[in-house]
Motif scaffolding. Sequence first.
Motif, mmCIF file in Angstrom:
data_model
loop_
_atom_site.group_PDB
_atom_site.id
_atom_site.type_symbol
_atom_site.label_atom_id
_atom_site.label_comp_id
_atom_site.label_asym_id
_atom_site.label_seq_id
_atom_site.Cartn_x
_atom_site.Cartn_y
_atom_site.Cartn_z
ATOM 1 N N LEU A 78 6.230 -4.116 12.004
ATOM 2 C CA LEU A 78 6.903 -3.877 13.288
ATOM 3 C C LEU A 78 8.330 -3.392 13.033
ATOM 4 N N GLU A 79 9.279 -4.320 12.958
ATOM 5 C CA GLU A 79 10.672 -3.934 12.735
ATOM 6 C C GLU A 79 10.885 -3.410 11.316
ATOM 7 N N ASN A 80 12.036 -2.781 11.119
ATOM 8 C CA ASN A 80 12.301 -2.057 9.877
ATOM 9 C C ASN A 80 12.281 -2.938 8.635
ATOM 10 N N ASN A 81 12.737 -4.182 8.749
ATOM 11 C CA ASN A 81 12.766 -5.056 7.566
ATOM 12 C C ASN A 81 11.953 -6.317 7.796
ATOM 13 N N LEU A 82 10.916 -6.212 8.579
ATOM 14 C CA LEU A 82 10.080 -7.381 8.838
ATOM 15 C C LEU A 82 9.483 -7.920 7.541
ATOM 16 N N ARG A 83 9.078 -7.012 6.647
ATOM 17 C CA ARG A 83 8.501 -7.463 5.382
ATOM 18 C C ARG A 83 9.539 -8.213 4.551
ATOM 19 N N GLY A 84 10.772 -7.709 4.538
ATOM 20 C CA GLY A 84 11.821 -8.397 3.801
ATOM 21 C C GLY A 84 12.152 -9.751 4.398
ATOM 22 N N ALA A 85 12.190 -9.818 5.742
ATOM 23 C CA ALA A 85 12.458 -11.088 6.417
ATOM 24 C C ALA A 85 11.333 -12.086 6.175
ATOM 25 N N PHE A 138 16.122 -2.446 2.746
ATOM 26 C CA PHE A 138 15.026 -2.784 3.646
ATOM 27 C C PHE A 138 13.732 -2.739 2.841
ATOM 28 N N ILE A 139 12.711 -3.455 3.314
ATOM 29 C CA ILE A 139 11.355 -3.334 2.777
ATOM 30 C C ILE A 139 10.503 -2.741 3.888
ATOM 31 N N ASN A 140 9.938 -1.565 3.676
ATOM 32 C CA ASN A 140 9.191 -0.928 4.759
ATOM 33 C C ASN A 140 7.757 -1.455 4.828
ATOM 34 N N ALA A 141 6.947 -0.876 5.708
ATOM 35 C CA ALA A 141 5.590 -1.361 5.942
ATOM 36 C C ALA A 141 4.729 -1.316 4.687
ATOM 37 N N GLU A 142 5.033 -0.397 3.771
ATOM 38 C CA GLU A 142 4.261 -0.281 2.527
ATOM 39 C C GLU A 142 4.577 -1.385 1.531
ATOM 40 N N GLY A 143 5.744 -2.022 1.709
ATOM 41 C CA GLY A 143 6.257 -2.918 0.675
ATOM 42 C C GLY A 143 7.227 -2.211 -0.239
ATOM 43 N N ARG A 144 7.628 -1.007 0.138
ATOM 44 C CA ARG A 144 8.544 -0.183 -0.653
ATOM 45 C C ARG A 144 9.990 -0.619 -0.393
ATOM 46 N N VAL A 145 10.762 -0.761 -1.462
ATOM 47 C CA VAL A 145 12.172 -1.123 -1.347
ATOM 48 C C VAL A 145 12.979 0.140 -1.086
ATOM 49 N N PHE A 194 0.859 -1.184 0.000
ATOM 50 C CA PHE A 194 0.000 0.000 0.000
ATOM 51 C C PHE A 194 0.893 1.231 0.000
ATOM 52 N N ARG A 195 0.296 2.387 -0.067
ATOM 53 C CA ARG A 195 1.033 3.649 0.038
ATOM 54 C C ARG A 195 0.538 4.414 1.253
ATOM 55 N N GLU A 217 11.240 4.495 -7.748
ATOM 56 C CA GLU A 217 10.298 3.883 -6.827
ATOM 57 C C GLU A 217 10.125 2.409 -7.169
ATOM 58 N N VAL A 218 10.455 1.540 -6.210
ATOM 59 C CA VAL A 218 10.348 0.100 -6.426
ATOM 60 C C VAL A 218 9.605 -0.512 -5.245
ATOM 61 N N PHE A 219 8.599 -1.320 -5.542
ATOM 62 C CA PHE A 219 7.872 -2.054 -4.513
ATOM 63 C C PHE A 219 8.147 -3.545 -4.675
ATOM 64 N N ILE A 220 8.035 -4.256 -3.587
ATOM 65 C CA ILE A 220 8.202 -5.695 -3.626
ATOM 66 C C ILE A 220 7.090 -6.298 -4.480
ATOM 67 N N GLU A 221 7.418 -7.316 -5.262
ATOM 68 C CA GLU A 221 6.431 -7.974 -6.115
ATOM 69 C C GLU A 221 5.539 -8.893 -5.273
ATOM 70 N N GLU A 222 4.235 -8.818 -5.494
ATOM 71 C CA GLU A 222 3.334 -9.742 -4.819
ATOM 72 C C GLU A 222 2.205 -10.138 -5.760
#
Length: 852
Positions: free
Chosen positions: A556-563, A639-646, A390-391, A710-715
């Motif tokens: 929660l944590e800064n790279n939780l989405r990436g993990a 890192f991948i933030n809460a938005e899914g943004r790289v 999301f944004r 601007e790059v977002f994680i692929e889902e």
Amino acid sequence: MKITIDGKTIELEERKTVLEVARQNGIYIPSLCDHPRLTPFSGCRLCIVQIKGRKGYPPSCSTLVEDSMEVVTKSPGLQKLREEILELILAEHPNACLICSEKEKCDEYKSTIRKVGETTGCVLCPNNGRCELQDVVDALKVDRVRFPSLYRNLEIKKSDPFFDRNYNLCILCGRCVRICQEVRGASTLAFAYRGSQAVVGTVLDKPHLESGCQFCGACVDVCPTGALSERALKYELLPEEKAVTICPLCSMGCELEVQVREGRILSTKPSDQGVVNQGQACVKGRFLIRDIVHSPSRILKPMIRVQKKLEEVSWDQALDFVAQRLKRYKGREVAFVSSSQTSCEDNFLFHKFAREALKTENIWNPAGFSPLSLFSEMVRENGLDSGLNFRISDLSKAKVIFLVGADLPVSHPIIWLELLKAVRAGAKFILVSPIAYALNRYAAKWLQVKPGTEYHLFNCLSKVLLGNEEGEKADIPQGLDALKKTLAEIDLSQSIKITGIEEEELEETTDLLMSAGPAAFLFGMGLAQGQNSSAGLAALWNLARVREAQIFPLGLENNLRGALEAARNSSAKGSAFNLAFHAALPADIKALYLTGPLPGLEKTKLEFLVVQDSFMNENTEKADAVLPATTFAETEGTFINAEGRVLKFVRVIEPQGEAKPDWWIISQLAQKMGKEDFRFKDASAVMKEMSKAIPGFSKMLPASLENDREVFIEEEVKGEKKPVLPLTDPPHAVAGKKYPFLMFLDYSLDYYRNLNLCQEIRGMSLIRDSRWIKISPEDAKKLGLMDGEKLAVDSTAGKVAGLVKISEAVPQGMVVASFLWNEEEDFSREKLFSAQGNPFMSILPVNIKRGM
């Protein structure tokens, strides 16, 4: 639209103020009260201009441009007026250095002495060289003040953490007051008194600690003088260089400007160009980075245990020692704990190392019990049409916002700022929480439910919105007939009674929910933890479907989405992380490799423990090998933030001591264990392999992250927009005679890897000590408790001791604590919950008493 400024023709596509247009076109107009993120104030009057066809001298900061407007910013008359205005300002500000004829030579030949009680000149000011007032004086070439000087002799406020307040230097520009109110929503500061007695201050002149201050530092950042100054910079010289990187202390991914001198971080400030934070930060990103990176708890050299004692060794010795010992264990005998605060590249190698070098499926990460994981699991199991991306900026466009399980100004400060924008634009904000938060005052409705009864509340709201059993009709979104039939079996009055709210409140909430416009439902860790989490989330999902709202799980944590993404694509099938130290470790695990904190190790009987971290703590003291890892400031990655943004972060200083990046340590260790395909030269090389191996990371290539792309994680989002059925009625905690209080435990993010920020940094302990146990004034009075004294908490599992914090936000019959994931053993939540079989429950009955 065309206008002319000083003879220069400028074309415009949108209407702006004269000052904005001038700045964007390199035309200087002096100003001290204006700021790009604030509404025009027209207080200092230095930005006055002349406009053809208009009388007087309008302030350019509040004058909107019009087609064919002709503006003059420089003339003898304007210069004279600006000089006189500036002289009046300087008359109430120490001005000797500002107008001194020798000031250009002063810094070269005279040292700055700031260990003085009063600031009477620039060379004594902590803001010397960073002061906008200095810049304006130089620009207008003011070299005298013809008015009598007045020193106000106000007390310098030093009792609050992180910054000093010296209002003798204040020019009453109002920036601090306005940013606190307009942008942050805290309203800690205001103008007091009038005329010559006017001053900026708090209500009843209380310290900021008692005035609702978020300590975000926004007021310090916009102050044009030294009236508000960062204490850590008071005795520092100006930075030699600046670099921009990403904050690692929460899931927002704020862009920070790091100021460096002689290889040491002086300070961090939010970057004005930050696409996520837009010039804002929180207390951790603004004031703690320096103390974290240069902490005395840093691990600076590799260590191995020799004859029951840790001794410093070379990297080759340490890696050889660890490699040889790890080769003794296979499969389920060894486990790996990764960190959600390390980069995507690090987490990718953690999983690769566990699978290929350790040959184990036991790899765990806190991402497994987060709101993101819980939501993803529900979507996958039920075939739902919803993703995680999301944004943040989209939230400000919502007309209805429903929040549960999070104190946003603390846990997700940038999301809070967007929510605040929405509220000020007319959005209806509904808050569900058993305790009071500072953001409650912005809620159109606060539903103070009993702890753990959110499931019943959501079902009640859905039932009323769909039309009740007495025949009232509602427009039912497609596919919700089955949900309506299921909810028809619920006794509405009984469910309302369970939640503790009134029927009128339920009706008012449903009216708000049906307000026209898009709706956003947000939930945090308060809903995601505990035995009721799955049922509560399912009920929230159903309510969101009824309202046709988008649902946002908060990271929660800064790279939780990436993990989480790295874990999804791993073949690891170890025990659930939240049960790791209750089941797997004591029975099966002989060797453990930690790259993140893990509580409860006092119960284990490990043969070999490796800790790869940046800071010493209880686990490093038990370790057989300690490998020093760099902090985020000494390495690079994504890192991948809460938005899914790289978000790409870069190295801003050289590694401290002999610390090495996590990816380097894992690569070298794998090679020592015979794995030649771990020969990576840098983080970019890891990224290239990672982007091929993990579909979600397929767009994460070094070239794609250049030039602020601007790059977002692929889902892949597929499934149906349908309710989650059947509904299960979960139990909820109830206080009793033996345990008369309900304890509500919040998940605290005040840590970085093995470092407890509240215990390490005194300023944080003053704001929110991790050892606080909050209790209502009424209950404190009954028990004879005072702020700061020791308090023992008993549950069916065990006992912990904390410090009393009396708070009006806590209702009677409850106590509230924020437990850290890396908390020391004597205050770990695992001690309270181990007998329950789930250390991440958020509510349980307890008894409390003074002392231990």
